[in-house]
Design a protein around this motif. Structure first.
Motif, PDB file in Angstrom:
ATOM      1  N   PHE A  38      14.431  -0.861   8.905  1.00  9.18           N
ATOM      2  CA  PHE A  38      13.325  -0.693   7.957  1.00  9.18           C
ATOM      3  C   PHE A  38      12.039  -1.155   8.638  1.00  9.18           C
ATOM      4  CE2 PHE A  38      16.894  -0.457   5.150  1.00  9.18           C
ATOM      5  CZ  PHE A  38      16.472   0.270   4.035  1.00  9.18           C
ATOM      6  N   SER A  40       9.102  -0.546   8.000  1.00 13.35           N
ATOM      7  CA  SER A  40       8.037  -0.865   7.046  1.00 13.35           C
ATOM      8  C   SER A  40       8.245  -2.212   6.374  1.00 13.35           C
ATOM      9  CB  SER A  40       7.907   0.239   5.999  1.00 13.35           C
ATOM     10  OG  SER A  40       9.150   0.499   5.381  1.00 13.35           O
ATOM     11  N   HIS A  44      10.139  -2.419   1.474  1.00 14.90           N
ATOM     12  CA  HIS A  44      10.965  -1.213   1.469  1.00 14.90           C
ATOM     13  C   HIS A  44      12.434  -1.570   1.233  1.00 14.90           C
ATOM     14  CE1 HIS A  44      11.930   2.873   3.612  1.00 14.90           C
ATOM     15  NE2 HIS A  44      12.342   2.838   2.366  1.00 14.90           N
ATOM     16  N   THR A  47      13.190  -2.099  -2.457  1.00 15.14           N
ATOM     17  CA  THR A  47      13.387  -0.822  -3.140  1.00 15.14           C
ATOM     18  C   THR A  47      14.767  -0.251  -2.842  1.00 15.14           C
ATOM     19  OG1 THR A  47      11.015  -0.360  -2.998  1.00 15.14           O
ATOM     20  CG2 THR A  47      12.473   1.520  -3.390  1.00 15.14           C
ATOM     21  N   SER A 118       1.971  -2.951   3.917  1.00 13.50           N
ATOM     22  CA  SER A 118       3.024  -1.953   4.111  1.00 13.50           C
ATOM     23  C   SER A 118       3.470  -1.391   2.765  1.00 13.50           C
ATOM     24  CB  SER A 118       4.203  -2.545   4.883  1.00 13.50           C
ATOM     25  OG  SER A 118       4.726  -3.677   4.217  1.00 13.50           O
ATOM     26  N   ARG A 119       3.713  -2.287   1.812  1.00 11.13           N
ATOM     27  CA  ARG A 119       4.082  -1.882   0.450  1.00 11.13           C
ATOM     28  C   ARG A 119       3.636  -2.965  -0.515  1.00 11.13           C
ATOM     29  NH1 ARG A 119       9.133   1.872  -0.611  1.00 11.13           N
ATOM     30  NH2 ARG A 119       9.023   3.168   1.229  1.00 11.13           N
ATOM     31  N   SER A 122       5.521  -6.454  -0.436  1.00 12.60           N
ATOM     32  CA  SER A 122       5.989  -6.777   0.913  1.00 12.60           C
ATOM     33  C   SER A 122       5.403  -8.105   1.365  1.00 12.60           C
ATOM     34  CB  SER A 122       5.562  -5.679   1.885  1.00 12.60           C
ATOM     35  OG  SER A 122       4.143  -5.690   2.019  1.00 12.60           O
ATOM     36  N   VAL A 159      -1.864   0.903   0.618  1.00 13.72           N
ATOM     37  CA  VAL A 159      -0.448   0.952   0.995  1.00 13.72           C
ATOM     38  C   VAL A 159      -0.261   1.959   2.126  1.00 13.72           C
ATOM     39  CG1 VAL A 159       1.892   1.414   0.199  1.00 13.72           C
ATOM     40  CG2 VAL A 159       0.243   0.310  -1.337  1.00 13.72           C
ATOM     41  N   LEU A 160       0.279   1.482   3.270  1.00 12.26           N
ATOM     42  CA  LEU A 160       0.319   2.311   4.478  1.00 12.26           C
ATOM     43  C   LEU A 160       1.708   2.399   5.107  1.00 12.26           C
ATOM     44  CD1 LEU A 160      -3.057   0.931   5.723  1.00 12.26           C
ATOM     45  CD2 LEU A 160      -2.632   3.344   5.239  1.00 12.26           C
ATOM     46  N   ASP A 161       2.675   1.729   4.549  1.00 10.02           N
ATOM     47  CA  ASP A 161       4.098   1.853   4.948  1.00 10.02           C
ATOM     48  C   ASP A 161       4.447   1.250   6.301  1.00 10.02           C
ATOM     49  OD1 ASP A 161       4.918   3.188   2.579  1.00 10.02           O
ATOM     50  OD2 ASP A 161       4.059   5.044   3.361  1.00 10.02           O
ATOM     51  N   THR A 162       3.797   1.665   7.367  1.00 10.73           N
ATOM     52  CA  THR A 162       4.240   1.264   8.703  1.00 10.73           C
ATOM     53  C   THR A 162       3.142   0.532   9.474  1.00 10.73           C
ATOM     54  OG1 THR A 162       3.536   3.303   9.783  1.00 10.73           O
ATOM     55  CG2 THR A 162       5.764   3.269   8.824  1.00 10.73           C
ATOM     56  N   ARG A 165       0.606   2.955  11.000  1.00 19.80           N
ATOM     57  CA  ARG A 165      -0.412   3.442  10.066  1.00 19.80           C
ATOM     58  C   ARG A 165      -1.405   2.347   9.689  1.00 19.80           C
ATOM     59  NH1 ARG A 165       1.678   6.345   4.991  1.00 19.80           N
ATOM     60  NH2 ARG A 165      -0.566   6.734   4.831  1.00 19.80           N
TER      61      ARG A 165
END
Length: 311
Positions: A38, A40, A44, A47, A118-119, A122, A159-162, A165
């Motif tokens: 994972f 991110s 993540h 979830t 990231s989220r 997080s 929020v950009l996840d990774t 990003r």
């Protein structure tokens, strides 16, 4: 044994340098688990745990505690419980902005700006509030339990996840800054891709292991979780006794230089036994998150109930 019990555990992890003992447990000691990366991060994994996509997660303390605390406030099952301690040392979060963002000069200039995460939920999100609390940016809420969003220290949470990003966003101006682990960020400072503004350490041991509630409920304890923790102990022992093998793995399979891997080895401390979680550590984390406004005071947040296996 049922079919569900017979299959290998699905274990979520972050594919960074901290994952090296997990790799050694699999490679050298027969860890019977499906390792699911994972990149991110912890948000993540939360979830995924709640969605039944993984059985176990190895992630950041503050992410797990914030999620479980919010579930307690809502009187819902959080979907998982704390079962083990993976890293004893605190985490150093580097505060980064874009390489050419000359208007952003110091950490103190970040109040009211756009933070990249990231989220929601997080570690990068939670530590934004811890940073704001330490810097005195939090506006006192009107009453206990008031939603922090009404008095946010930042203009937006992007929020950009990774990690990739996040780096792109601060250079493009979509976000003004983000926080990520120091050594993971350092390579991109060295390349001039992003610029370091400062750092913040977690006021608690940084990584914990959680398992889905149905695996650790009193009436359904699953031996696969105990086996996983035993194998992680062996992976950690191997890591501690074979530092050059760790450097070789980190510098060839992960995104770090050998020099940075050796420097990181001086800072990290894994436990001899991963089994169990110290309730006082979780209580301290809850206290800080309440003080930062991320969890409400006096609304049913209970550290002991987050833990399935205590030390």
């Amino acid at each position: 044994m049922t079919t569900t019990q017979a299959r290998a555990l699905r274990v979520g992890f972050v594919p960074e340098h901290f994952s090296t003992p997990i790799h050694f447990a699999k490679k050298h000691y027969g860890l019977d688990a499906e390792l699911i990366p994972f990149p991110s991060g912890t948000g993540h994994m939360i979830t995924a745990l709640r969605g039944g996509e993984i059985d176990v997660g190895i992630g950041l303390t503050e992410g797990w505690v914030a999620a479980l605390g919010r579930s307690q406030v809502s009187r819902e099952d959080g979907g998982f419980r704390l079962v083990g301690t993976y890293v004893e040392s605190p985490l150093c979060w580097a505060v980064s902005t874009g390489a050419d963002r000359a208007e952003i000069k110091t950490v103190d200039s970040l109040q009211g700006t756009k933070i990249g995460v990231s989220r929601i939920g997080s570690g990068s999100y939670v530590m934004g509030y811890v940073l704001a609390d330490q810097r005195g940016w939090l506006i006192p809420s009107a009453g206990a339990g008031t939603s922090l969003e009404q008095a946010s220290p930042f203009s937006d949470f992007v929020v950009l996840d990774t990690f990739e990003r996040l780096r792109q966003a601060v250079n493009a101006g979509d976000a003004d800054f983000f926080m990520w682990e120091h050594f993971t960020s350092k390579r991109y400072y060295d390349k001039g891709e992003i610029r370091r503004l400062g750092e913040i350490h977690t006021p608690w041991s940084s990584w914990k292991i959680v398992a889905a509630t149905d695996l650790v409920h009193d009436n359904a304890k699953d031996s696969r979780v105990d086996d996983l923790l035993d194998k992680l102990n062996l992976g950690i022992k191997h890591f501690n006794e074979h530092k050059e093998e760790a450097v070789q793995y980190i510098s060839t399979e992960l995104d770090y230089s050998a020099e940075d891997a050796r420097e990181w080895l001086k800072t990290v401390r894994f436990p001899e036994r991963t089994q169990g979680v110290d309730e006082q550590v979780i209580s301290n984390c809850v206290d800080v998150l309440c003080k930062a406004g991320l969890l409400p005071v006096g609304k049913g947040v209970n550290a002991a109930q987050m833990i399935a296996k205590q030390r």
